[in-house]
Scaffold this active site. Sequence first.
Site, PDB file in Angstrom:
ATOM      1  N   TYR A 182       7.187   6.439  14.705  1.00 40.61           N
ATOM      2  CA  TYR A 182       5.887   5.752  14.643  1.00 40.61           C
ATOM      3  C   TYR A 182       4.819   6.558  15.375  1.00 40.61           C
ATOM      4  O   TYR A 182       3.715   6.771  14.856  1.00 40.61           O
ATOM      5  CB  TYR A 182       6.022   4.360  15.267  1.00 40.61           C
ATOM      6  CG  TYR A 182       4.721   3.614  15.432  1.00 40.61           C
ATOM      7  CD1 TYR A 182       4.141   2.963  14.347  1.00 40.61           C
ATOM      8  CD2 TYR A 182       4.091   3.535  16.675  1.00 40.61           C
ATOM      9  CE1 TYR A 182       2.955   2.258  14.493  1.00 40.61           C
ATOM     10  CE2 TYR A 182       2.903   2.833  16.829  1.00 40.61           C
ATOM     11  CZ  TYR A 182       2.338   2.198  15.735  1.00 40.61           C
ATOM     12  OH  TYR A 182       1.161   1.513  15.885  1.00 40.61           O
TER      13      TYR A 182
ATOM     14  N   SER B 110      -3.074   4.462  17.177  1.00 46.46           N
ATOM     15  CA  SER B 110      -2.422   3.761  18.281  1.00 46.46           C
ATOM     16  C   SER B 110      -2.439   4.670  19.508  1.00 46.46           C
ATOM     17  O   SER B 110      -2.486   5.906  19.378  1.00 46.46           O
ATOM     18  CB  SER B 110      -0.969   3.436  17.922  1.00 46.46           C
ATOM     19  OG  SER B 110      -0.223   3.049  19.063  1.00 46.46           O
TER      20      SER B 110
ATOM     21  N   LYS C 213       1.376   8.269  13.814  1.00 45.75           N
ATOM     22  CA  LYS C 213       0.025   7.985  14.285  1.00 45.75           C
ATOM     23  C   LYS C 213      -0.666   9.251  14.792  1.00 45.75           C
ATOM     24  O   LYS C 213      -1.884   9.402  14.639  1.00 45.75           O
ATOM     25  CB  LYS C 213       0.062   6.923  15.380  1.00 45.75           C
ATOM     26  CG  LYS C 213       0.443   5.531  14.873  1.00 45.75           C
ATOM     27  CD  LYS C 213      -0.522   5.026  13.808  1.00 45.75           C
ATOM     28  CE  LYS C 213      -0.255   3.582  13.425  1.00 45.75           C
ATOM     29  NZ  LYS C 213      -1.195   3.086  12.390  1.00 45.75           N
TER      30      LYS C 213
ATOM     31  N   ALA D 219       4.788   9.744  16.008  1.00 48.77           N
ATOM     32  CA  ALA D 219       4.511  10.968  15.257  1.00 48.77           C
ATOM     33  C   ALA D 219       3.607  10.684  14.063  1.00 48.77           C
ATOM     34  O   ALA D 219       2.702  11.471  13.750  1.00 48.77           O
ATOM     35  CB  ALA D 219       5.822  11.600  14.791  1.00 48.77           C
TER      36      ALA D 219
ATOM     37  N   VAL E 205       0.813  -1.217   0.000  1.00 48.55           N
ATOM     38  CA  VAL E 205       0.000   0.000   0.000  1.00 48.55           C
ATOM     39  C   VAL E 205       0.849   1.270   0.000  1.00 48.55           C
ATOM     40  O   VAL E 205       0.316   2.374  -0.148  1.00 48.55           O
ATOM     41  CB  VAL E 205      -0.971   0.026   1.195  1.00 48.55           C
ATOM     42  CG1 VAL E 205      -2.011  -1.068   1.061  1.00 48.55           C
ATOM     43  CG2 VAL E 205      -0.219  -0.091   2.523  1.00 48.55           C
TER      44      VAL E 205
ATOM     45  N   ASN F  96      -5.801   0.229   7.831  1.00 43.37           N
ATOM     46  CA  ASN F  96      -5.197  -0.497   8.951  1.00 43.37           C
ATOM     47  C   ASN F  96      -3.717  -0.781   8.736  1.00 43.37           C
ATOM     48  O   ASN F  96      -2.975  -0.931   9.713  1.00 43.37           O
ATOM     49  CB  ASN F  96      -5.935  -1.827   9.161  1.00 43.37           C
ATOM     50  CG  ASN F  96      -5.178  -2.764  10.073  1.00 43.37           C
ATOM     51  OD1 ASN F  96      -5.132  -2.578  11.281  1.00 43.37           O
ATOM     52  ND2 ASN F  96      -4.549  -3.778   9.492  1.00 43.37           N
TER      53      ASN F  96
END
Length: 288
Positions: free
Chosen positions: A165, A152, A169, A167, A73, A99
């Site tokens: 990660y 998250s 989310k 940042a 993706v 997701n």
Amino acid sequence: MAGEQEPHFDLGLRGKVAIVTGSGGGIGRAIALRLAEAGANIVVVDRIAERCDEVRDRLAELEVEAACYSGDVVDAAFTNDLVDKVYSQFGRIDILVNNAGGVSRRRFLDQHAGNWRKLMDLNLGSVFSLTSAVVPYMIRGGAGGAIVNVSSIEASRAAPNYAVYGACKAGVENFTRSAALEFAEHGIRVNAIAPDYTVTPGTRGNISGPVDPESWFQPDEAHFEAVARRIPLGRPGIDSECGDAAAFLCSDMSRYVTGMVMPVDGGTWASSGWLRNSKGEWTLDGRG
């Protein structure tokens, strides 16, 4: 009373078409199955082909239509082609669940630009890409739609060793709120769920290949004791619980809900650093 039927709730999902990215295992798979159980037709998207096949077989048992696409993706050409094919096959797209994502534990100063870009493209860029490709088809359909982004708990608290990660989310959550306003005039709702520690293939060491629970490592008792100290409900999450939350946000039961981030974390975000001590009492340092 004898003879009474169990209450039945129609979520309004029967016959709708849902694209779920990263749905070959874990939270994505659980969301796909929950939507299918409510009658939605599912487009499974995962980079691991064997996982796509397993979920497609499971969906066949639920007697819904399913399509399966294996690819990355992060690749905008793949996602654009995917969405075009889905619309050509089904003639509609009603639901998008963003997701797909990934994380690794690493100090920020031990990373380089290539690491940042990979995480940013996977966790945030893919959300932009799929949303950009899907929403025009939702608008064309004229019946609105529902988008659920998987964030998250790390989006809303400091995340040492997971700084990039976290940042990304946080960006997903801000995008969720902004997109909810931009798309509202078209009847398209945009929400997010924010899990904490959830038992998935990835959290149990099964990060590639077919999902095989027998190959998962099993944590020791000390692990579960530590989890019980920091999660108010006292246990890890189960992927189907994220599936339940996402199905609600996709359904008619949430038709007046948009721009919301729903924690699915056993109360961890609410506890904000409070820990149970050895006596089961809540403290800020876990002592006593």
